[in-house]
Design a protein around this motif. Structure first.
Motif, PDB file in Angstrom:
ATOM      1  N   MET A  55     -81.304 -54.342  39.168  1.00 26.13           N
ATOM      2  CA  MET A  55     -81.241 -52.935  39.553  1.00 26.13           C
ATOM      3  C   MET A  55     -82.518 -52.164  39.206  1.00 26.13           C
ATOM      4  O   MET A  55     -82.487 -50.966  38.962  1.00 26.13           O
ATOM      5  CB  MET A  55     -80.021 -52.236  38.935  1.00 26.13           C
ATOM      6  CG  MET A  55     -78.712 -52.938  39.188  1.00 26.13           C
ATOM      7  SD  MET A  55     -78.459 -53.308  40.939  1.00 26.13           S
ATOM      8  CE  MET A  55     -77.235 -54.573  40.824  1.00 26.13           C
ATOM      9  N   THR A  56     -83.663 -52.873  39.234  1.00 30.23           N
ATOM     10  CA  THR A  56     -84.946 -52.228  38.941  1.00 30.23           C
ATOM     11  C   THR A  56     -86.028 -52.507  39.981  1.00 30.23           C
ATOM     12  O   THR A  56     -87.096 -51.900  39.924  1.00 30.23           O
ATOM     13  CB  THR A  56     -85.484 -52.668  37.561  1.00 30.23           C
ATOM     14  OG1 THR A  56     -85.629 -54.098  37.545  1.00 30.23           O
ATOM     15  CG2 THR A  56     -84.564 -52.218  36.441  1.00 30.23           C
ATOM     16  N   TYR A  57     -85.774 -53.400  40.921  1.00 28.43           N
ATOM     17  CA  TYR A  57     -86.792 -53.754  41.913  1.00 28.43           C
ATOM     18  C   TYR A  57     -87.369 -52.506  42.581  1.00 28.43           C
ATOM     19  O   TYR A  57     -88.588 -52.385  42.750  1.00 28.43           O
ATOM     20  CB  TYR A  57     -86.180 -54.701  42.948  1.00 28.43           C
ATOM     21  CG  TYR A  57     -87.117 -55.085  44.068  1.00 28.43           C
ATOM     22  CD1 TYR A  57     -88.046 -56.096  43.896  1.00 28.43           C
ATOM     23  CD2 TYR A  57     -87.051 -54.448  45.306  1.00 28.43           C
ATOM     24  CE1 TYR A  57     -88.902 -56.466  44.921  1.00 28.43           C
ATOM     25  CE2 TYR A  57     -87.901 -54.810  46.334  1.00 28.43           C
ATOM     26  CZ  TYR A  57     -88.829 -55.812  46.135  1.00 28.43           C
ATOM     27  OH  TYR A  57     -89.678 -56.162  47.153  1.00 28.43           O
ATOM     28  N   HIS A  58     -86.511 -51.553  42.919  1.00 26.98           N
ATOM     29  CA  HIS A  58     -86.953 -50.330  43.601  1.00 26.98           C
ATOM     30  C   HIS A  58     -87.927 -49.516  42.753  1.00 26.98           C
ATOM     31  O   HIS A  58     -88.659 -48.686  43.277  1.00 26.98           O
ATOM     32  CB  HIS A  58     -85.742 -49.465  43.987  1.00 26.98           C
ATOM     33  CG  HIS A  58     -84.975 -48.988  42.800  1.00 26.98           C
ATOM     34  ND1 HIS A  58     -83.989 -49.762  42.218  1.00 26.98           N
ATOM     35  CD2 HIS A  58     -85.059 -47.845  42.092  1.00 26.98           C
ATOM     36  CE1 HIS A  58     -83.493 -49.097  41.178  1.00 26.98           C
ATOM     37  NE2 HIS A  58     -84.122 -47.933  41.089  1.00 26.98           N
ATOM     38  N   GLU A  59     -87.947 -49.740  41.439  1.00 28.21           N
ATOM     39  CA  GLU A  59     -88.826 -48.980  40.548  1.00 28.21           C
ATOM     40  C   GLU A  59     -90.257 -49.520  40.516  1.00 28.21           C
ATOM     41  O   GLU A  59     -91.180 -48.803  40.164  1.00 28.21           O
ATOM     42  CB  GLU A  59     -88.265 -48.970  39.119  1.00 28.21           C
ATOM     43  CG  GLU A  59     -86.952 -48.229  39.001  1.00 28.21           C
ATOM     44  CD  GLU A  59     -86.422 -48.196  37.572  1.00 28.21           C
ATOM     45  OE1 GLU A  59     -87.111 -48.679  36.650  1.00 28.21           O
ATOM     46  OE2 GLU A  59     -85.309 -47.684  37.384  1.00 28.21           O
ATOM     47  N   PHE A  60     -90.448 -50.789  40.848  1.00 25.66           N
ATOM     48  CA  PHE A  60     -91.785 -51.375  40.706  1.00 25.66           C
ATOM     49  C   PHE A  60     -92.284 -52.112  41.942  1.00 25.66           C
ATOM     50  O   PHE A  60     -93.374 -52.669  41.911  1.00 25.66           O
ATOM     51  CB  PHE A  60     -91.826 -52.330  39.508  1.00 25.66           C
ATOM     52  CG  PHE A  60     -90.944 -53.540  39.638  1.00 25.66           C
ATOM     53  CD1 PHE A  60     -91.295 -54.615  40.440  1.00 25.66           C
ATOM     54  CD2 PHE A  60     -89.746 -53.599  38.950  1.00 25.66           C
ATOM     55  CE1 PHE A  60     -90.473 -55.728  40.552  1.00 25.66           C
ATOM     56  CE2 PHE A  60     -88.922 -54.715  39.050  1.00 25.66           C
ATOM     57  CZ  PHE A  60     -89.299 -55.780  39.850  1.00 25.66           C
ATOM     58  N   ALA A  61     -91.565 -52.138  43.038  1.00 21.18           N
ATOM     59  CA  ALA A  61     -91.846 -53.017  44.175  1.00 21.18           C
ATOM     60  C   ALA A  61     -93.118 -52.649  44.935  1.00 21.18           C
ATOM     61  O   ALA A  61     -93.077 -52.272  46.095  1.00 21.18           O
ATOM     62  CB  ALA A  61     -90.647 -53.034  45.118  1.00 21.18           C
ATOM     63  N   THR A  62     -94.249 -52.816  44.264  1.00 21.26           N
ATOM     64  CA  THR A  62     -95.537 -52.624  44.920  1.00 21.26           C
ATOM     65  C   THR A  62     -96.170 -53.994  45.152  1.00 21.26           C
ATOM     66  O   THR A  62     -95.781 -54.987  44.529  1.00 21.26           O
ATOM     67  CB  THR A  62     -96.495 -51.791  44.048  1.00 21.26           C
ATOM     68  OG1 THR A  62     -96.763 -52.522  42.843  1.00 21.26           O
ATOM     69  CG2 THR A  62     -95.900 -50.420  43.726  1.00 21.26           C
ATOM     70  N   THR A  63     -97.152 -54.043  46.010  1.00 17.18           N
ATOM     71  CA  THR A  63     -97.865 -55.292  46.269  1.00 17.18           C
ATOM     72  C   THR A  63     -98.453 -55.845  44.979  1.00 17.18           C
ATOM     73  O   THR A  63     -98.376 -57.048  44.713  1.00 17.18           O
ATOM     74  CB  THR A  63     -98.968 -55.055  47.322  1.00 17.18           C
ATOM     75  OG1 THR A  63     -98.373 -54.526  48.502  1.00 17.18           O
ATOM     76  CG2 THR A  63     -99.712 -56.332  47.638  1.00 17.18           C
ATOM     77  N   ASP A  64     -99.046 -54.965  44.149  1.00 15.20           N
ATOM     78  CA  ASP A  64     -99.657 -55.415  42.893  1.00 15.20           C
ATOM     79  C   ASP A  64     -98.621 -55.979  41.929  1.00 15.20           C
ATOM     80  O   ASP A  64     -98.863 -56.999  41.278  1.00 15.20           O
ATOM     81  CB  ASP A  64    -100.412 -54.268  42.218  1.00 15.20           C
ATOM     82  CG  ASP A  64    -101.675 -53.876  42.970  1.00 15.20           C
ATOM     83  OD1 ASP A  64    -102.141 -54.665  43.831  1.00 15.20           O
ATOM     84  OD2 ASP A  64    -102.192 -52.779  42.707  1.00 15.20           O
TER      85      ASP A  64
END
Length: 186
Positions: A108-117
């Protein structure tokens, strides 16, 4: 996208087992992870350590990565298992060696960090063939729990992002409020 993080002042609410296990049970998480006692694991956005505690007894070493020091303070107060190291850092800047992790998870945290980097950083720390398990609120979901819909990803979007970053998606499950995705680093 990658938006705001969970309000650390509400950290205690993350310990509600009835609510948390309704969206992802400990058994399902362990099934998806396929851990062995020798594995090194990184919990991405570990928060209060709710799910970290479920996997720690089944792994050799666990890195609980969270951006917010207040979440680690809460975890310390609660009690951190001896094989768990708290790492306060953004997911995109993990101070871990390349190819040093067997399994990574995001609950339940992917949406918080899902950047290419950040996705590239996860790929960097995973060994070839290393497993990534993502359970998150879906953009296509029902219900009012979780982050605003504008900050969520669909299962298809998450799978495509991971494939573009060099992962092979092994398992996908789209649910009413959430999705579960298992991928391996190539």
């Amino acid at each position: 996208m990658a938006h705001h993080t969970f309000d650390a002042d509400r950290a205690g609410s993350l310990e509600d087992a009835g609510r948390r296990y309704r969206v992802l049970s400990a058994e399902e998480l362990r099934w998806a992870l396929e851990l062995s006692p020798e594995d090194t694991v990184v919990d991405l956005g570990s928060g209060t350590g709710f799910y970290t505690d479920d996997i720690a007894p089944h792994a050799d070493e666990v890195y609980a990565v969270d951006l917010q020091p207040e979440m680690h303070d809460f975890y310390r107060h609660k009690g951190v298992p001896p094989n768990v190291d708290l790492v306060t850092t953004p997911v995109g800047e993990m101070p871990l060696d390349s190819d040093s992790v067997d399994t990574a998870l995001s609950t339940m945290t992917y949406h918080e960090f899902a950047t290419t980097d950040a996705i590239a950083e996860i790929h960097r720390v995973l060994r070839p063939g290393g497993r990534l398990v993502v359970a998150d609120w879906t953009a296509d979901g029902e219900g009012q729990r979780g982050p605003p819909r504008s900050e969520r990803y669909s299962l298809a979007e998450a799978a495509a992002t991971l494939e573009d970053a060099g992962f092979t998606v092994e398992f996908e499950a789209d649910r009413p409020e959430t999705f579960l995705l298992v991928a391996t680093a190539q």
